[in-house]
Design a protein around this motif. Structure first.
Motif, PDB file in Angstrom:
ATOM      1  N   THR A 120      40.244  44.788  52.936  1.00  0.00           N
ATOM      2  CA  THR A 120      39.373  43.665  52.586  1.00  0.00           C
ATOM      3  C   THR A 120      37.983  44.213  52.256  1.00  0.00           C
ATOM      4  OG1 THR A 120      38.742  43.283  54.893  1.00  0.00           O
ATOM      5  CG2 THR A 120      40.600  42.009  54.031  1.00  0.00           C
ATOM      6  N   THR A 123      33.771  42.740  51.288  1.00  0.00           N
ATOM      7  CA  THR A 123      32.832  41.620  51.231  1.00  0.00           C
ATOM      8  C   THR A 123      31.751  41.939  50.215  1.00  0.00           C
ATOM      9  OG1 THR A 123      33.197  41.125  53.575  1.00  0.00           O
ATOM     10  CG2 THR A 123      31.269  40.128  52.524  1.00  0.00           C
ATOM     11  N   LYS A 139      28.446  41.285  49.451  1.00  0.00           N
ATOM     12  CA  LYS A 139      27.269  40.705  50.102  1.00  0.00           C
ATOM     13  C   LYS A 139      26.217  40.521  49.006  1.00  0.00           C
ATOM     14  CE  LYS A 139      26.567  41.588  54.436  1.00  0.00           C
ATOM     15  NZ  LYS A 139      27.406  40.511  55.013  1.00  0.00           N
ATOM     16  N   ASP A 151      27.819  35.630  50.953  1.00  0.00           N
ATOM     17  CA  ASP A 151      28.951  36.562  51.057  1.00  0.00           C
ATOM     18  C   ASP A 151      30.195  35.995  50.381  1.00  0.00           C
ATOM     19  OD1 ASP A 151      27.234  38.096  52.506  1.00  0.00           O
ATOM     20  OD2 ASP A 151      28.284  37.896  54.423  1.00  0.00           O
ATOM     21  N   GLY A 173      34.200  36.904  50.210  1.00  0.00           N
ATOM     22  CA  GLY A 173      35.254  37.706  50.819  1.00  0.00           C
ATOM     23  C   GLY A 173      36.388  37.991  49.847  1.00  0.00           C
ATOM     24  N   LEU A 174      36.916  39.211  49.903  1.00  0.00           N
ATOM     25  CA  LEU A 174      37.993  39.635  49.021  1.00  0.00           C
ATOM     26  C   LEU A 174      39.125  40.265  49.820  1.00  0.00           C
ATOM     27  CD1 LEU A 174      35.806  41.519  46.356  1.00  0.00           C
ATOM     28  CD2 LEU A 174      36.540  39.118  46.268  1.00  0.00           C
ATOM     29  N   LYS A 175      40.358  39.979  49.415  1.00  0.00           N
ATOM     30  CA  LYS A 175      41.533  40.676  49.929  1.00  0.00           C
ATOM     31  C   LYS A 175      42.114  41.466  48.771  1.00  0.00           C
ATOM     32  CE  LYS A 175      46.021  40.020  52.158  1.00  0.00           C
ATOM     33  NZ  LYS A 175      47.000  39.017  52.671  1.00  0.00           N
ATOM     34  N   ILE A 216      40.138  36.050  46.137  1.00  0.00           N
ATOM     35  CA  ILE A 216      38.907  35.620  46.807  1.00  0.00           C
ATOM     36  C   ILE A 216      39.309  34.800  48.030  1.00  0.00           C
ATOM     37  CG2 ILE A 216      36.784  34.284  46.554  1.00  0.00           C
ATOM     38  CD1 ILE A 216      37.080  34.776  43.490  1.00  0.00           C
ATOM     39  N   THR A 217      38.918  35.244  49.191  1.00  0.00           N
ATOM     40  CA  THR A 217      39.307  34.568  50.430  1.00  0.00           C
ATOM     41  C   THR A 217      38.213  33.657  50.978  1.00  0.00           C
ATOM     42  OG1 THR A 217      38.579  36.489  51.718  1.00  0.00           O
ATOM     43  CG2 THR A 217      40.910  36.405  51.072  1.00  0.00           C
ATOM     44  N   SER A 218      37.004  33.859  50.553  1.00  0.00           N
ATOM     45  CA  SER A 218      35.892  32.989  50.967  1.00  0.00           C
ATOM     46  C   SER A 218      34.765  33.127  49.957  1.00  0.00           C
ATOM     47  CB  SER A 218      35.386  33.360  52.369  1.00  0.00           C
ATOM     48  OG  SER A 218      34.858  34.679  52.384  1.00  0.00           O
ATOM     49  N   GLY A 219      33.933  32.092  49.880  1.00  0.00           N
ATOM     50  CA  GLY A 219      32.786  32.135  48.978  1.00  0.00           C
ATOM     51  C   GLY A 219      33.047  31.532  47.607  1.00  0.00           C
TER      52      GLY A 219
END
Length: 245
Positions: free
Chosen positions: A84, A86, A88, A93, A95-97, A205-208
């Motif tokens: 993973t 991030t 920033k 932020d 988040g990436l997987k 993309i897991t967040s943001g």
């Protein structure tokens, strides 16, 4: 007596006029004070407004990388592991997987560049808002032509998710200038986008995603007249920490 009485009446009239004048002065001062206070509270200086209302105001000090390499990095990742990262950014932020199993060369390169600080202090230089909905980053020169000095081959173009000609929202993929010309530039898809399956998808993309949507809503300078240009927001990647799970 009459003369004295006239003098007293004149003095009385003068006292009344002075009193009225004082009252008017007090009212004017009070009114002016209220007006000044109102303007002072609502009409901030441009710098104060920018500081308090800027969406992407968290820009870390530092300069973009000038590092270059003649060859892609040697393979060093574990393709069975989960990685993973991030982004920033100055806007928050993201988040990436990363998909090391299906795009090992791409993930290996991305992690190498992140660990080398290659993305640090770089501007995301392109935002598209018409038909294709992506934010493009990864070029320290912010010109759209920069890279790490090396190129590597495409991967995983048979991904079922993109075979229908749509890169789904939440896709992380490589930008390129033709077949097998991958370098450091990548794009983040914030809304389903119609693209030919020519761009290596290497993560999600897991967040943001809400941050990307906000950046998109703020628009671009639309330099080509087709919803494509430099983001109006100052989108800077401050750093990209990575984690192996």
């Amino acid at each position: 007596m009459e003369a004295l009485r006239a003098q007293e009446q004149a003095k009385a009239r003068q006292r009344r006029m002075l009193g009225i004048g004082a009252v008017v002065l007090v009212v004017l001062l009070a009114t002016g004070g209220i007006l000044w206070a109102t303007l002072g509270s609502s009409s901030k200086s441009p710098s104060a407004s920018a500081a308090s209302g800027a969406f992407c105001g968290n820009v870390a000090s530092g300069d973009p990388s000038t590092k270059q390499w003649s060859q892609p990095p040697a393979m060093s990742i574990d393709t069975k592991a989960t990685y993973t990262a991030t982004l920033k950014t100055s806007c928050g932020d993201i988040g990436l997987k990363l998909d090391a199993a299906h795009a090992p060369k791409t993930v290996n390169s991305f992690l190498f560049l992140a660990q080398q600080g290659f993305f640090d202090h770089s501007h995301c230089h392109r935002l598209t808002t018409n038909g294709i909905y992506v934010l493009q980053c990864g070029d320290p020169t912010a010109t759209g032509t920069g890279g790490p000095g090396y190129k590597f081959d495409d991967e995983y173009l048979n991904d079922p998710a993109i075979q229908g000609g749509t890169y789904p929202a939440g896709t992380l993929a490589m930008a390129n200038s033709g077949p097998n010309t991958n370098g450091s530039q990548f794009f983040l898809v914030y809304k389903d986008s119609q693209l030919s399956p020519n761009y290596t998808p290497f993560g999600t993309i897991t967040s943001g995603l809400d941050i990307l949507t906000h950046i998109a809503q703020d628009g671009s300078d639309n330099s080509n007249g087709q919803g494509d240009g430099k983001p109006n927001d100052t989108v800077v990647i401050n750093s990209v920490p990575v984690v192996k799970h």
